[in-house]
Scaffold this motif. Structure first.
Motif, short mmCIF file in Angstrom:
data_model
loop_
_atom_site.label_atom_id
_atom_site.label_comp_id
_atom_site.label_asym_id
_atom_site.label_seq_id
_atom_site.Cartn_x
_atom_site.Cartn_y
_atom_site.Cartn_z
N GLN A 262 0.83 -1.20 0.00
CA GLN A 262 0.00 0.00 0.00
C GLN A 262 0.87 1.26 0.00
OE1 GLN A 262 -3.23 -0.01 2.85
NE2 GLN A 262 -3.20 2.21 3.00
N TRP A 263 1.90 1.25 0.82
CA TRP A 263 2.82 2.39 0.87
C TRP A 263 3.45 2.63 -0.50
CZ3 TRP A 263 8.19 1.89 0.14
CH2 TRP A 263 8.90 3.08 0.30
N HIS A 264 3.89 1.55 -1.14
CA HIS A 264 4.54 1.66 -2.44
C HIS A 264 3.57 2.15 -3.51
CE1 HIS A 264 7.09 0.65 -5.87
NE2 HIS A 264 6.06 0.01 -6.37
N MET A 265 2.39 1.57 -3.55
CA MET A 265 1.45 1.89 -4.62
C MET A 265 0.79 3.26 -4.44
SD MET A 265 1.95 -0.63 -6.56
CE MET A 265 0.69 -0.55 -7.81
N ALA A 266 0.43 3.59 -3.20
CA ALA A 266 -0.32 4.83 -2.95
C ALA A 266 0.58 5.97 -2.47
CB ALA A 266 -1.41 4.56 -1.92
N GLN A 267 1.83 5.65 -2.16
CA GLN A 267 2.75 6.65 -1.59
C GLN A 267 2.15 7.31 -0.35
OE1 GLN A 267 6.02 7.13 -2.88
NE2 GLN A 267 5.36 5.26 -3.86
N ALA A 268 1.42 6.50 0.42
CA ALA A 268 0.78 6.99 1.64
C ALA A 268 1.80 7.10 2.76
CB ALA A 268 -0.36 6.06 2.04
N ASN A 269 1.46 7.84 3.78
CA ASN A 269 2.30 8.04 4.95
C ASN A 269 2.36 6.75 5.76
OD1 ASN A 269 2.63 8.70 7.92
ND2 ASN A 269 3.18 10.64 6.97
N VAL A 270 3.57 6.33 6.15
CA VAL A 270 3.76 5.08 6.88
C VAL A 270 2.98 5.08 8.20
CG1 VAL A 270 5.48 3.67 8.10
CG2 VAL A 270 5.96 4.52 5.81
N SER A 271 3.01 6.17 8.94
CA SER A 271 2.30 6.19 10.23
C SER A 271 0.79 6.11 10.03
CB SER A 271 2.69 7.41 11.06
OG SER A 271 2.41 8.59 10.37
N ASP A 272 0.28 6.67 8.95
CA ASP A 272 -1.16 6.54 8.66
C ASP A 272 -1.52 5.10 8.32
OD1 ASP A 272 -1.43 9.27 9.04
OD2 ASP A 272 -1.48 9.76 6.89
N ILE A 273 -0.65 4.44 7.55
CA ILE A 273 -0.88 3.04 7.19
C ILE A 273 -0.84 2.17 8.45
CG2 ILE A 273 0.02 1.05 5.93
CD1 ILE A 273 1.01 3.08 3.80
N ASP A 274 0.16 2.42 9.31
CA ASP A 274 0.27 1.67 10.57
C ASP A 274 -1.03 1.82 11.37
OD1 ASP A 274 0.90 0.90 13.31
OD2 ASP A 274 3.00 1.00 12.74
N ALA A 275 -1.50 3.04 11.53
CA ALA A 275 -2.73 3.28 12.29
C ALA A 275 -3.92 2.59 11.65
CB ALA A 275 -2.98 4.78 12.41
N GLN A 276 -4.01 2.65 10.34
CA GLN A 276 -5.12 2.00 9.63
C GLN A 276 -5.10 0.49 9.85
OE1 GLN A 276 -4.96 2.29 5.35
NE2 GLN A 276 -6.49 0.68 5.13
N PHE A 277 -3.93 -0.13 9.73
CA PHE A 277 -3.83 -1.57 9.90
C PHE A 277 -4.14 -1.98 11.34
CE2 PHE A 277 -2.36 -1.73 5.68
CZ PHE A 277 -2.36 -3.05 5.26
N ARG A 278 -3.75 -1.17 12.28
CA ARG A 278 -4.05 -1.48 13.69
C ARG A 278 -5.54 -1.34 13.99
NH1 ARG A 278 0.25 -2.48 16.81
NH2 ARG A 278 2.27 -2.09 15.86
N THR A 279 -6.20 -0.45 13.30
CA THR A 279 -7.65 -0.28 13.47
C THR A 279 -8.41 -1.41 12.79
OG1 THR A 279 -7.42 2.13 13.56
CG2 THR A 279 -9.59 1.28 12.99
N ASP A 280 -7.94 -1.81 11.62
CA ASP A 280 -8.66 -2.80 10.80
C ASP A 280 -8.36 -4.25 11.14
OD1 ASP A 280 -9.70 -0.60 9.50
OD2 ASP A 280 -8.47 -0.84 7.70
N ASN A 281 -7.37 -4.52 11.97
CA ASN A 281 -6.96 -5.89 12.26
C ASN A 281 -6.87 -6.12 13.77
OD1 ASN A 281 -6.09 -7.04 9.47
ND2 ASN A 281 -5.20 -5.00 9.55
N ASP A 282 -7.15 -7.35 14.17
CA ASP A 282 -7.02 -7.75 15.56
C ASP A 282 -5.56 -8.10 15.83
OD1 ASP A 282 -7.10 -8.88 18.08
OD2 ASP A 282 -8.32 -10.61 17.48
N PHE A 283 -4.86 -7.23 16.54
CA PHE A 283 -3.43 -7.43 16.78
C PHE A 283 -3.15 -8.30 18.00
CE2 PHE A 283 -2.48 -4.67 13.39
CZ PHE A 283 -1.12 -4.69 13.17
N SER A 284 -4.16 -8.92 18.57
CA SER A 284 -3.91 -9.78 19.73
C SER A 284 -3.13 -11.04 19.35
CB SER A 284 -5.23 -10.16 20.41
OG SER A 284 -6.01 -10.98 19.57
N LYS A 285 -3.16 -11.42 18.07
CA LYS A 285 -2.43 -12.61 17.62
C LYS A 285 -1.35 -12.25 16.62
CE LYS A 285 -6.29 -15.63 18.46
NZ LYS A 285 -7.25 -16.58 17.93
N ILE A 286 -0.90 -10.99 16.66
CA ILE A 286 0.09 -10.49 15.73
C ILE A 286 1.24 -9.88 16.53
CG2 ILE A 286 0.52 -8.78 13.89
CD1 ILE A 286 -2.52 -9.03 13.25
#
Length: 153
Positions: free
Chosen positions: A27-51
């Motif tokens: 996503q970072w490569h294709m959209a050139q999005a901000n890494v911290s925004d991507i990190d926050a999005q993935f943490r919101t969208d995924n259950d990190f209890s098993k990650i």
């Protein structure tokens, strides 16, 4: 015991961190999005209890910072330019290069195997063979004592 301690004992948590890192870095490569925004999005969208969340953040944060060095380590091993690689393969090779160069606590065989598994799951039909060949060559070059020691046994 903390979640972090549990994740160190569970290879599945690290594997899931690699999978999510692959998706986030793509996503970072294709959209050139901000890494911290991507990190926050993935943490919101995924259950990190098993990650392994720390590992996910490390890969997502460090690989873009070290892109020139990682690409420089990969490119001489390729049969084409880095830009000609499928973006998934390129991202998998960057993750593998980072682990081989920076994470000596991860055995080289684990790095290669995880790259193969990512390519089988997310890449083109035969990309796992290509990823295997490149990571194997890189491991022999950057971790020769570990590789030679394993091949002797």
């Amino acid at each position: 015991m903390s979640n972090q301690g549990n994740n160190k004992l569970r290879p599945a948590a690290r594997r899931k961190a690699r999978q999510l890192s692959l998706q986030a870095l793509y996503q970072w490569h294709m959209a050139q999005a901000n890494v911290s925004d991507i990190d926050a999005q993935f943490r919101t969208d995924n259950d990190f209890s098993k990650i392994d969340g720390e590992y996910f953040s490390e890969l997502l944060g460090e690989i873009p910072k070290q892109l020139d060095e990682l690409d420089g380590a990969v490119e001489p091993l390729l049969d084409r330019s880095l830009d000609e690689l499928d973006p998934i393969e390129r991202t998998i090779l960057r993750i593998g290069a980072y682990e081989l160069l920076r994470r000596h606590d991860v055995p080289y065989r684990v790095v290669i195997n995880e790259g193969i598994e990512l390519a089988k799951r997310f890449g083109a039909a035969e990309s796992h063979k290509y990823v295997n060949g490149i990571l194997d060559k890189m491991a022999a070059a950057v971790r020769s004592p570990e590789v030679n020691n394993h091949r002797k046994s």
